[in-house]
Design an enzyme around this catalytic site. Sequence first.
Site, PDB file in Angstrom:
ATOM      1  N   GLU A  46       0.836  -1.212   0.000  1.00  0.00           N
ATOM      2  CA  GLU A  46       0.000   0.000   0.000  1.00  0.00           C
ATOM      3  C   GLU A  46       0.863   1.251   0.000  1.00  0.00           C
ATOM      4  O   GLU A  46       1.805   1.373   0.791  1.00  0.00           O
ATOM      5  CB  GLU A  46      -0.910  -0.026   1.234  1.00  0.00           C
ATOM      6  CG  GLU A  46      -2.337   0.312   0.924  1.00  0.00           C
ATOM      7  CD  GLU A  46      -2.955  -0.584  -0.151  1.00  0.00           C
ATOM      8  OE1 GLU A  46      -2.884  -0.199  -1.337  1.00  0.00           O
ATOM      9  OE2 GLU A  46      -3.508  -1.642   0.195  1.00  0.00           O
ATOM     10  N   HIS A  47       0.522   2.174  -0.890  1.00  0.00           N
ATOM     11  CA  HIS A  47       1.249   3.446  -1.053  1.00  0.00           C
ATOM     12  C   HIS A  47       2.708   3.200  -1.420  1.00  0.00           C
ATOM     13  O   HIS A  47       3.579   4.010  -1.094  1.00  0.00           O
ATOM     14  CB  HIS A  47       1.139   4.314   0.205  1.00  0.00           C
ATOM     15  CG  HIS A  47      -0.238   4.889   0.397  1.00  0.00           C
ATOM     16  ND1 HIS A  47      -0.562   6.184   0.091  1.00  0.00           N
ATOM     17  CD2 HIS A  47      -1.391   4.320   0.831  1.00  0.00           C
ATOM     18  CE1 HIS A  47      -1.853   6.404   0.357  1.00  0.00           C
ATOM     19  NE2 HIS A  47      -2.376   5.273   0.808  1.00  0.00           N
ATOM     20  N   ASP A  49       3.274   2.214  -4.802  1.00  0.00           N
ATOM     21  CA  ASP A  49       3.381   2.386  -6.274  1.00  0.00           C
ATOM     22  C   ASP A  49       3.990   3.723  -6.661  1.00  0.00           C
ATOM     23  O   ASP A  49       4.903   3.778  -7.484  1.00  0.00           O
ATOM     24  CB  ASP A  49       2.032   2.138  -6.969  1.00  0.00           C
ATOM     25  CG  ASP A  49       0.890   3.065  -6.568  1.00  0.00           C
ATOM     26  OD1 ASP A  49       1.016   3.803  -5.566  1.00  0.00           O
ATOM     27  OD2 ASP A  49      -0.151   3.038  -7.266  1.00  0.00           O
ATOM     28  N   ASP A 192      -3.337   1.079 -10.161  1.00  0.00           N
ATOM     29  CA  ASP A 192      -4.742   0.838 -10.499  1.00  0.00           C
ATOM     30  C   ASP A 192      -4.937   0.634 -11.993  1.00  0.00           C
ATOM     31  O   ASP A 192      -5.625  -0.291 -12.432  1.00  0.00           O
ATOM     32  CB  ASP A 192      -5.605   2.008 -10.026  1.00  0.00           C
ATOM     33  CG  ASP A 192      -5.466   2.247  -8.533  1.00  0.00           C
ATOM     34  OD1 ASP A 192      -4.823   1.422  -7.868  1.00  0.00           O
ATOM     35  OD2 ASP A 192      -5.999   3.252  -8.053  1.00  0.00           O
TER      36      ASP A 192
HETATM   37  P1  NG1 Z   1      -7.493   3.979  -4.520  1.00  0.00           P
HETATM   38  O1  NG1 Z   1      -7.653   3.487  -3.180  1.00  0.00           O
HETATM   39  O2  NG1 Z   1      -8.184   3.128  -5.532  1.00  0.00           O
HETATM   40  O3  NG1 Z   1      -7.881   5.394  -4.619  1.00  0.00           O
HETATM   41  C1  NG1 Z   1      -4.941   4.868  -4.510  1.00  0.00           C
HETATM   42  C2  NG1 Z   1      -4.073   5.204  -5.709  1.00  0.00           C
HETATM   43  C3  NG1 Z   1      -3.076   4.092  -6.036  1.00  0.00           C
HETATM   44  C4  NG1 Z   1      -2.292   3.672  -4.802  1.00  0.00           C
HETATM   45  C5  NG1 Z   1      -3.268   3.393  -3.634  1.00  0.00           C
HETATM   46  C6  NG1 Z   1      -2.555   3.086  -2.339  1.00  0.00           C
HETATM   47  C7  NG1 Z   1      -5.274   6.620  -7.314  1.00  0.00           C
HETATM   48  C8  NG1 Z   1      -6.047   6.689  -8.576  1.00  0.00           C
HETATM   49  N1  NG1 Z   1      -4.908   5.422  -6.890  1.00  0.00           N
HETATM   50  O4  NG1 Z   1      -5.885   3.880  -4.867  1.00  0.00           O
HETATM   51  O5  NG1 Z   1      -2.211   4.531  -7.072  1.00  0.00           O
HETATM   52  O6  NG1 Z   1      -1.334   4.633  -4.445  1.00  0.00           O
HETATM   53  O7  NG1 Z   1      -4.131   4.488  -3.401  1.00  0.00           O
HETATM   54  O8  NG1 Z   1      -1.763   1.955  -2.438  1.00  0.00           O
HETATM   55  O9  NG1 Z   1      -4.975   7.631  -6.722  1.00  0.00           O
END
Ligand code: NG1
Length: 459
Positions: A46-47, A49, A192
Site C-alpha cells: 500500500e502506497h 506504487d 490501479d
Molecule cells: P485507490 O484506493 O483506488 O484510490 C490509490 C491510488 C493508487 C495507490 C493506492 C494506495 C489513485 C487513482 N490510486 O488507490 O495509485 O497509491 O491508493 O496503495 O490515486
Amino acid sequence: MTDPAPNLSAIERARLAAVAEQFCHCFGRPAAFVARAPGRVNLLGEHTDYNGLPVLPMAIDRSILIAGAPREDAVVSLHNTAARFPPRSYTLAADIPPATAGDWANYAKAAGQGVLRFCVAHPQHGTVQRGADLLVDGTIPSGAGLSSSSALVVANALAVLAANAVELPYETLAELLPLAERYVGTLSGGMDQATSLLARAGHALRIDFDPLRVRTVPLPPGYSVVVCHSLVQAEKSGAAKHGYNLRVIECRLGCRVLEQALGASLPSRLRTLGDLLHLFPARPLADFLDALPPQMPDGPLSLADIAAALGTSPERVRSDCQIPLALGDRFVVRPRLRHVLSEAERVNQAERALRAGDAPAFGRLMDASHASCRDDYEISCPELDACVAVAKEAGALGARLTGAGFGGCTVNLVPDDAVTAFGQHMDRAFYASRRGSDKPAGECRFVFRPQAGASLTWR
Ligand code: NG1
C-alpha cells in the site's frame, strides 16, 4: 485491442449485453463497441506504487462498462446509467478545461486528453480527433479503495481510442494513463491502471514500476478473498485527496533526507525511494532507515526543521519537492519511510508465501501491513480498525485496509469452508449496528474470483 474472450463472470457478460441495449435507447442508434475496465483490490503493497516499489493486487468482478459509437465531430457526449451522474460533454483537445472538482466528467476528460496527447507525440499510432457517444455503467463503489476512478479513466481511454480506430498496447496505456489521471489533481501511482488493464483471471499480479513489469502470482487453493466495506466513504476527489497527496510529498521529503544521509555513497539523486533498489541491489531496503540522522525523529516536523536538517532553505525544499502551499506545514518523515520500505519487503515475502502455498504466512504479512498502515502511515481510521479486528475474530487469516485508506474497504483472506460463517459474524458483530437500513449485505461485503483485465468488444 479486440476482445480476447476473457473469462468474464456471467453477471459481467449479462451487463455487457444490457448496456449495449441501453445505448440504443439513449442515443437512438446501435453501439459499435463496449469497453470494460475492472476495479481492483490490493492484497499487499500500500502506497508503494508512487514510490516506484512493488504492489500485489488483482482485478475484481465489478467494473466500468462503456457502450459507444463514433461521432463525426470531436465532441464526446457522456451519459451514465446512474441518475446521480448527469449527462456531460467535452470536446477532444490537447488542453481540455476541467469541470468543477469532483465532477465525474473529469475522469473522462483525463482519459481523452491523455490519449490525444499521446497520439500527437507518437503519430505512428494514428490520430485521436473523432468524438463519440458514450453510455457509462459502473458497479464499483466509489470512495471504497477499489479503484473506481482509474477504471473510469481506463474505460474512457479504450472507448475514445475505439472511436478513432486506434490500437495501443495495454502496456503502453498502463504507463500513460497514471500520468493522464493526474488531471484530477491526485498525485497517484500506477497500480490501479496497470491492474485494470493487465490483470489475469484467477491470479494476483505482482507489479513493479520504472519500468513497468507484471507477473502473475497464484492464490493458495482453498482460500477466498473477501472484501468488506468499513462504511466510511473516502472520496479522493474530496477530503482524502489532501491526506493522499500529503503522503506523496512526505515520501519526496524522505528521499531528500536519505540523499543527505547517504552522502557520497549515493551515485545519483533519488527520484523515488524505488531508486534505492537500482542503486543498491544487494542491500535490504530496511537498512536505509538506520541511515536516517537522529535529528529526524518520529514526530511531525515543519518545513523549516527539515530544511535545517538538509542545510538549505525552506523555499528551496518547497520548490525542489514541488510542495503545494495547501498541504500546510506539518510533515512526518521517518515513520512514512518505515512503512514504505517495510511494505515493499512484505510484498517480496508475500509473493514467496503465495508461490509456496503458505496461506498462514501470507495472512501474517497482511496483518503486519495493516499495523504499518495504521501506525506509521496513519491512513487507517477507527472504522477500518474495527472492521479488521472483527474480521480476525470471524476467522480471517489476514485482514487489512486496501487502497488509499482513510475509509473504504478491507481485504481478508478466509478459508473457503469458513466464508459463510465469516460473513455471518461480520454481519452480527460489525454491520448490524452500523449499516443503514437501505444497504443490503452484498453491498457491504463480497467474495470474488480474480478477473481478467480490461477488454474491448466490437458489436
Ligand atoms: P485507490 O484506493 O483506488 O484510490 C490509490 C491510488 C493508487 C495507490 C493506492 C494506495 C489513485 C487513482 N490510486 O488507490 O495509485 O497509491 O491508493 O496503495 O490515486
